[in-house]
Design an enzyme around this catalytic site. Structure first.
Site, PDB file in Angstrom:
ATOM      1  N   ASP A 567       0.863  -1.199   0.000  1.00 22.52           N
ATOM      2  CA  ASP A 567       0.000   0.000   0.000  1.00 22.52           C
ATOM      3  C   ASP A 567       0.896   1.244   0.000  1.00 22.52           C
ATOM      4  O   ASP A 567       1.757   1.404   0.861  1.00 22.52           O
ATOM      5  CB  ASP A 567      -0.907  -0.022   1.250  1.00 22.52           C
ATOM      6  N   ASN A 575      -2.225  12.691  -4.682  1.00 18.61           N
ATOM      7  CA  ASN A 575      -3.379  13.114  -5.498  1.00 18.61           C
ATOM      8  C   ASN A 575      -3.739  14.559  -5.209  1.00 18.61           C
ATOM      9  O   ASN A 575      -3.946  15.363  -6.135  1.00 18.61           O
ATOM     10  CB  ASN A 575      -4.593  12.244  -5.175  1.00 18.61           C
ATOM     11  N   HIS A 580      -4.766  14.079  -9.894  1.00 21.96           N
ATOM     12  CA  HIS A 580      -5.069  12.676 -10.147  1.00 21.96           C
ATOM     13  C   HIS A 580      -4.204  12.056 -11.242  1.00 21.96           C
ATOM     14  O   HIS A 580      -3.834  10.878 -11.159  1.00 21.96           O
ATOM     15  CB  HIS A 580      -6.558  12.547 -10.531  1.00 21.96           C
ATOM     16  N   ASP A 584      -2.027   8.877 -11.059  1.00 25.12           N
ATOM     17  CA  ASP A 584      -2.054   7.705 -11.977  1.00 25.12           C
ATOM     18  C   ASP A 584      -0.654   7.343 -12.467  1.00 25.12           C
ATOM     19  O   ASP A 584      -0.268   6.167 -12.539  1.00 25.12           O
ATOM     20  CB  ASP A 584      -2.944   8.005 -13.198  1.00 25.12           C
ATOM     21  N   GLU A 610      -4.573   2.249  -4.462  1.00 24.30           N
ATOM     22  CA  GLU A 610      -3.115   2.236  -4.457  1.00 24.30           C
ATOM     23  C   GLU A 610      -2.580   0.986  -3.770  1.00 24.30           C
ATOM     24  O   GLU A 610      -1.449   0.922  -3.359  1.00 24.30           O
ATOM     25  CB  GLU A 610      -2.596   3.528  -3.798  1.00 24.30           C
TER      26      GLU A 610
HETATM   27  N1  LIG Z   1      -4.835   9.024  -8.792  1.00 21.80           N
HETATM   28  C1  LIG Z   1      -5.517   8.005  -8.330  1.00 21.80           C
HETATM   29  N2  LIG Z   1      -5.851   7.975  -7.062  1.00 21.80           N
HETATM   30  C2  LIG Z   1      -6.559   6.948  -6.565  1.00 21.80           C
HETATM   31  C3  LIG Z   1      -6.950   5.870  -7.375  1.00 21.80           C
HETATM   32  N3  LIG Z   1      -7.619   4.992  -6.596  1.00 21.80           N
HETATM   33  C4  LIG Z   1      -7.628   5.430  -5.361  1.00 21.80           C
HETATM   34  N4  LIG Z   1      -7.000   6.683  -5.303  1.00 21.80           N
HETATM   35  C5  LIG Z   1      -6.778   7.484  -4.171  1.00 21.80           C
HETATM   36  O1  LIG Z   1      -5.897   6.950  -3.244  1.00 21.80           O
HETATM   37  C6  LIG Z   1      -6.134   7.544  -1.981  1.00 21.80           C
HETATM   38  C7  LIG Z   1      -6.080   6.596  -0.892  1.00 21.80           C
HETATM   39  O2  LIG Z   1      -5.970   7.312   0.338  1.00 21.80           O
HETATM   40  P1  LIG Z   1      -6.138   6.699   1.698  1.00 21.80           P
HETATM   41  O3  LIG Z   1      -6.849   5.395   1.626  1.00 21.80           O
HETATM   42  O4  LIG Z   1      -6.762   7.678   2.552  1.00 21.80           O
HETATM   43  O5  LIG Z   1      -4.688   6.472   2.317  1.00 21.80           O
HETATM   44  P2  LIG Z   1      -3.404   7.213   2.132  1.00 21.80           P
HETATM   45  O6  LIG Z   1      -3.555   8.590   1.810  1.00 21.80           O
HETATM   46  O7  LIG Z   1      -2.561   6.470   1.082  1.00 21.80           O
HETATM   47  O8  LIG Z   1      -2.720   7.054   3.522  1.00 21.80           O
HETATM   48  P3  LIG Z   1      -2.180   5.759   4.101  1.00 21.80           P
HETATM   49  O9  LIG Z   1      -2.648   4.603   3.343  1.00 21.80           O
HETATM   50  O10 LIG Z   1      -2.714   5.701   5.448  1.00 21.80           O
HETATM   51  O11 LIG Z   1      -0.726   5.895   4.013  1.00 21.80           O
HETATM   52  C8  LIG Z   1      -7.497   8.212  -2.132  1.00 21.80           C
HETATM   53  O12 LIG Z   1      -7.322   9.655  -2.147  1.00 21.80           O
HETATM   54  C9  LIG Z   1      -8.032   7.736  -3.473  1.00 21.80           C
HETATM   55  O13 LIG Z   1      -8.839   8.761  -4.089  1.00 21.80           O
HETATM   56  C10 LIG Z   1      -6.605   5.919  -8.723  1.00 21.80           C
HETATM   57  O14 LIG Z   1      -6.905   5.067  -9.491  1.00 21.80           O
HETATM   58  N5  LIG Z   1      -5.915   6.993  -9.147  1.00 21.80           N
END
Ligand SMILES: Nc1nc2c(ncn2[C@@H]2O[C@H](COP(=O)(O)OP(=O)(O)OP(=O)(O)O)[C@@H](O)[C@H]2O)c(=O)[nH]1
Length: 690
Positions: A567, A575, A580, A584, A610
Site C-alpha cells: 500500500d 493526489n 489525479h 495515476d 493504491e
Molecule cells: N490518482 C488516483 N488515485 C486513486 C486511485 N484509486 C484510489 N485513489 C486514491 O488513493 C487515496 C487513498 O488514500 P487513503 O486510503 O486515505 O490512504 P493514504 O492517503 O494512502 O494514507 P495511508 O494509506 O494511510 O498511508 C485516495 O485519495 C483515493 O482517491 C486511482 O486510481 N488513481
C-alpha cells in the site's frame, strides 16, 4: 587171353571192370608187333572193324599216330589221342591209355568225337565273343546314357536275331555290388529286381531250354560316372550260331545305332519343346500359328492361361478359333486379318475371347512367314486381363484423386527436387481457392516469391527438417493475388526414389488466417479480462482465481508460498498535491518497478486504489520479506512519475506465509494485519505476520 581190369572214365579216371562196357568204350589187344589180336567195342559206335584178326593197328587208324608208334617201340604206359577209322570214311576222335603187361599190350580208348566238337565250337564262340565285346563296349560307352531308351527293343531284337531264349542288361550298384536289372527280355521270364547271374541262367535255362553249359556273354562297362553296366546274353549252342552272328550282328548293331540316333533326335525335340514351354510359361505368353491354306489355327498356351483349358488347342480349325472371339469383334477383325494376310503386314490388335463362359482380354500380334510348306502366320496372344483391370482401377483411383484434389479446401502442391533446389511443379485448385492465384501463376512464381519476408528463416528450417526427418510442419505466410497475407499451416513430406534419392516434396497447406485472427482476439479478450487497464498488472478477479490455484497446489504438495500486500504511503496527498493524473502516473510507475523486480513465476495484482498484491509461489516467509524489502528500497530511490522526476513515494508492505488450514481470506487477513502494523509503525517498512 587175359583182360586187364582197369578202364578209364571220360575224365581219365579209372573205372571198375564192371563198367568197362559203358557206351563209347573201345579196348584193343595188341601183340609185340603192334598187331591187333582181339578187341571189345561198344556195338553202337560207328567204328571200322577188320574182317580178320590179327591185323596191323595202322588199319584201325584214320590218321597215322607217331606217338602211338613211339610208345609201342619204347613200351611206355601213356595217355594217347588217336583218330580211329569211322565206318563211313569219317573218323572217331578217341583218347585212351596204352598199357604193357608182359607180352600183352592193351589200348583202352574212349570215343570223344562229340566232346571235341563241343570244345572247338566253344573256342570259336569265345573268339567271337571277344570281338563282339569290343564292339559292344565301344557302342555302350558312346551311347550309355541312351541305352535305357532303346534297350528293350534291342534285347528283343537280339533274342529274335540269335534265336536266344533270353537277354538282359544289368547295372551294378557300386555300393552294394548288386546287379540291378535294367532290362530283361526273355520268353516268359520274370524280371528280378536284383539279378543273380547264376539264378538268371537257372531260370532262363528252365524256361527257355538253356543249359548251364551254354555260353553266357557278359559285357562289363565301366563308365566314369554311371554304375557298371553288364549285358548278358545266353543262347543254346547250335551249329549255325556263328554264321548267324556274323550275318546279323553288324545289321543288328546298325539297327540299334539308328534307333538310338532316332531316339536322340526325338529327345532333342522333346527337350526343345520343353524349353520352349518353360520360356512361354516364364514370359506368360501364348503362341499361335495360323496356316491359311490349311484353314488351321493352333495355339500353344502357357500353363496358367485360360487358353490352356481349351481341349486339344493344337489342331483347331480356323472356324473353331473364330468362335472364341466375341461376336462384336469378329467383323472388324476379319477385315484386318484379310488385309494383313494380303499385304503380309503384321497384325496387331486386342482380342476378347470367350473361354469357359468368361471373357478374357488378349493383346494379339500375328506376323507372316514364307516357308516351304506355304505361308504361315506366327503370333502371340498376351493375356492382358490383369493389365486392363489394373488400368481400370488406376483410372478410377485417378478420377477419385483428381476430384478430391479439385474440391478439397486445402492447397496441395508438389515441389520437384533437382540439382539441390526445390521448384514448384504442381498445385491443385487450392491456389485459386485460397490465394486467388491460378495454378499456372502460382507454379510460375514459386513459393519463395510469395513468401512473407519474415518467414524466410522458417521456410529454410522447414526444408532442413524435411531432408532430415522426411517430414515437416510449419506455419508460413503467403501473399494472395490482392496483396493480402494468408497464414498457411503447411504439412510436407519428402518423397524418395527406391534408391533413397530425394525426388520431390508433396505438401498440403490449410489457410489458418481466420483461425489466427480468432486466436489473437481471444488472447486479447483474455488479457482484458485479467489485466488492470491502468497499470497492466493483473486485476483482483484474477487474484482470486490464482489464490485458489496456489492454495490447492500448496495443500496438495505441501509447498509453501507467500503473499505480500503493498500500500503506497499517503497517496491521498500525492493526489491532492499534484492531481489525479500524476497520481495515476505514480501508480503506473510503481507497477513497472514491481514487474521489473519479480521472478517469472511471481504474479502481481492491483488489489484496489493504491493497493497491490504479490503472489510468490514456492517462497517462504523469510524470502518473501527480502523481496518486499528490496522492492521497498527500490521504490524509495526511483522516480515514479515522468512528469515529476523528483517525486518520491514510499510503500508499506505486509507479508503472510501459507499455512495448511489457510483460505484466501485468512491468508489475506494476516497480510493485511502485517500491513496495518507497518503503517502503524511509521510506514515505508515491511512487516510480516508471524
Ligand atoms: N490518482 C488516483 N488515485 C486513486 C486511485 N484509486 C484510489 N485513489 C486514491 O488513493 C487515496 C487513498 O488514500 P487513503 O486510503 O486515505 O490512504 P493514504 O492517503 O494512502 O494514507 P495511508 O494509506 O494511510 O498511508 C485516495 O485519495 C483515493 O482517491 C486511482 O486510481 N488513481
Amino acid at each position: 587171353m587175359q583182360h586187364m581190369a582197369t578202364f578209364f572214365n571220360e575224365d581219365n579216371s579209372y573205372v571198375s571192370e564192371q563198367s568197362r562196357h559203358k557206351p563209347g568204350n573201345i579196348v584193343l589187344y595188341l601183340d609185340q608187333s603192334a598187331r591187333v589180336i582181339d578187341y571189345q567195342v561198344d556195338p553202337d559206335l560207328p567204328l571200322w572193324l577188320p574182317k580178320q584178326l590179327p591185323c596191323p593197328i595202322s588199319q584201325f587208324l584214320a590218321l597215322p599216330s607217331h606217338t602211338l608208334l613211339d610208345a609201342l617201340s619204347q613200351q611206355t604206359h601213356q595217355l594217347i589221342d588217336l583218330n580211329l577209322r569211322h565206318r563211313d570214311a569219317g573218323r572217331l576222335a578217341c583218347r585212351g591209355w596204352l598199357e604193357f603187361n608182359g607180352l600183352d599190350i592193351r589200348l583202352n580208348l574212349l570215343d570223344q568225337t562229340d566232346l571235341r566238337k563241343q570244345l572247338a565250337a566253344q573256342e570259336t564262340r569265345l573268339r567271337w565273343l571277344t570281338q563282339s565285346h569290343e564292339v559292344l563296349e565301344r557302342l555302350l560307352y558312346v551311347q550309355l546314357d541312351q541305352l535305357e531308351l532303346e534297350s528293350e527293343r534291342l534285347l528283343a531284337e537280339i533274342c529274335r536275331c540269335f534265336q536266344l531264349p533270353a537277354a538282359a542288361i544289368f547295372m551294378q550298384d557300386h555300393l552294394t555290388q548288386k546287379l540291378q536289372t535294367l532290362h530283361c527280355v526273355a520268353r516268359e521270364l520274370p524280371t528280378p529286381e536284383w539279378f543273380d547271374p547264376k539264378e538268371f541262367l537257372r531260370i532262363s535255362g528252365q524256361k527257355a531250354g538253356v543249359r548251364q553249359s551254354d555260353v553266357c556273354f557278359w559285357v562289363e562297362q565301366k563308365h566314369p560316372t554311371l554304375p557298371s553296366l553288364y549285358m548278358v546274353m545266353s543262347w543254346p549252342s547250335t551249329q549255325e550260331w556263328q554264321q548267324t552272328l556274323q550275318e546279323r550282328g553288324t545289321a543288328l548293331m546298325n539297327l540299334w545305332l539308328a534307333a538310338l540316333q532316332q531316339r536322340l533326335h526325338e529327345r532333342a525335340l522333346q527337350e526343345s519343346e520343353r524349353a520352349a514351354r518353360l520360356m512361354r510359361d516364364q514370359l506368360e505368353l501364348n503362341w499361335c500359328e495360323f496356316y491359311p491354306e490349311r484353314h488351321l489355327f493352333s495355339v500353344t498356351a502357357c500353363s496358367d492361361d485360360p487358353l490352356s483349358q481349351i481341349e486339344n488347342p493344337k489342331s483347331i480349325s480356323l472356324d473353331a478359333w473364330w468362335q472364341w472371339i466375341v461376336p462384336s469383334q469378329r467383323e472388324g477383325l476379319a477385315l484386318h486379318w484379310q488385309e494383313s494376310l494380303l499385304m503380309q503386314a503384321p497384325l496387331k490388335t486386342t482380342l476378347s475371347l470367350m473361354i469357359g463362359g468368361q471373357q478374357v482380354e488378349y493383346a494379339f500380334t500375328l506376323n507372316w512367314l514364307q516357308s516351304p510348306q506355304g505361308i504361315r502366320g506366327i503370333g502371340c496372344l498376351r493375356n492382358i486381363q490383369q493389365e486392363i483391370q489394373v488400368h481400370q482401377e488406376a483410372e478410377q483411383v485417378g478420377k477419385r484423386m483428381s476430384s478430391l484434389l479439385e474440391t478439397t479446401p486445402a492447397l496441395i502442391y508438389v515441389q520437384s527436387y533437382e540439382q539441390g533446389a526445390l521448384s514448384l511443379s504442381y498445385c491443385n485448385a487450392g491456389s485459386d481457392h485460397l490465394l486467388g492465384w491460378s495454378e499456372e501463376a502460382f507454379c510460375q512464381q514459386g513459393l519463395l516469391a510469395l513468401l512473407h519476408p519474415e518467414d524466410r528463416d522458417l521456410y529454410a528450417q522447414r526444408n532442413q527438417q524435411l531432408f532430415q526427418n522426411g517430414q515437416a510442419s510449419s506455419q508460413l505466410r503467403l501473399r494472395d493475388a490482392e496483396g493480402e497475407w494468408h497464414h498457411l499451416l503447411d504439412e510436407a513430406r519428402l518423397v524418395r526414389d527406391p534408391l533413397g534419392v530425394p525426388v520431390e516434396v508433396v505438401a498440403i497447406a490449410l489457410d489458418v488466417t481466420d483461425l489466427q485472427q480468432a486466436q489473437a482476439s481471444a488472447r486479447h479478450y483474455h488479457e482484458l479480462s485479467i489485466r488492470d487497464p491502468l497499470t497492466g498488472v493483473n486485476n483482483p478477479r484474477f487474484l482470486q482465481q490464482q489464490l485458489q490455484v496456489e492454495l490447492a497446489r500448496a495443500q496438495r504438495s505441501g509447498e509453501v508460498f507467500s503473499l505480500c500486500l503493498l500500500d503506497l504511503d499517503k497517496f491521498k496527498s500525492v493526489n491532492d498535491t499534484y492531481g489525479h493524473l500524476i497520481g495515476d502516473e505514480v501508480l503506473v510507475g510503481f507497477a513497472r518497478i514491481i514487474l521489473e523486480s519479480l521472478r517469472i513465476q511471481d504474479l502481481a495484482f492491483r488489489y484496489g486504489g493504491e493497493e497491490f498484491v504479490l503472489l510468490l509461489p514456492n517462497t517462504e516467509l523469510q524470502d518473501a520479506c527480502l523481496v518486499a524489502e528490496r522492492l521497498r528500497e527500490t521504490l524509495e530511490e526511483t522516480a515514479v512519475s515522468s512528469s515529476l522526476p523528483d517525486l518520491r513515494v514510499t510503500v508499506s508492505i505486509g507479508v503472510s506465509e501459507f499455512r495448511m488450514q489457510d483460505t484466501a481470506l485468512t491468508l489475506m487477513e494476516r497480510a493485511d494485519q502485517a500491513l496495518y502494523a507497518a503503517k502503524e509503525s511509521g510506514r515505508n517498512q515491511v512487516k510480516f505476520s508471524a
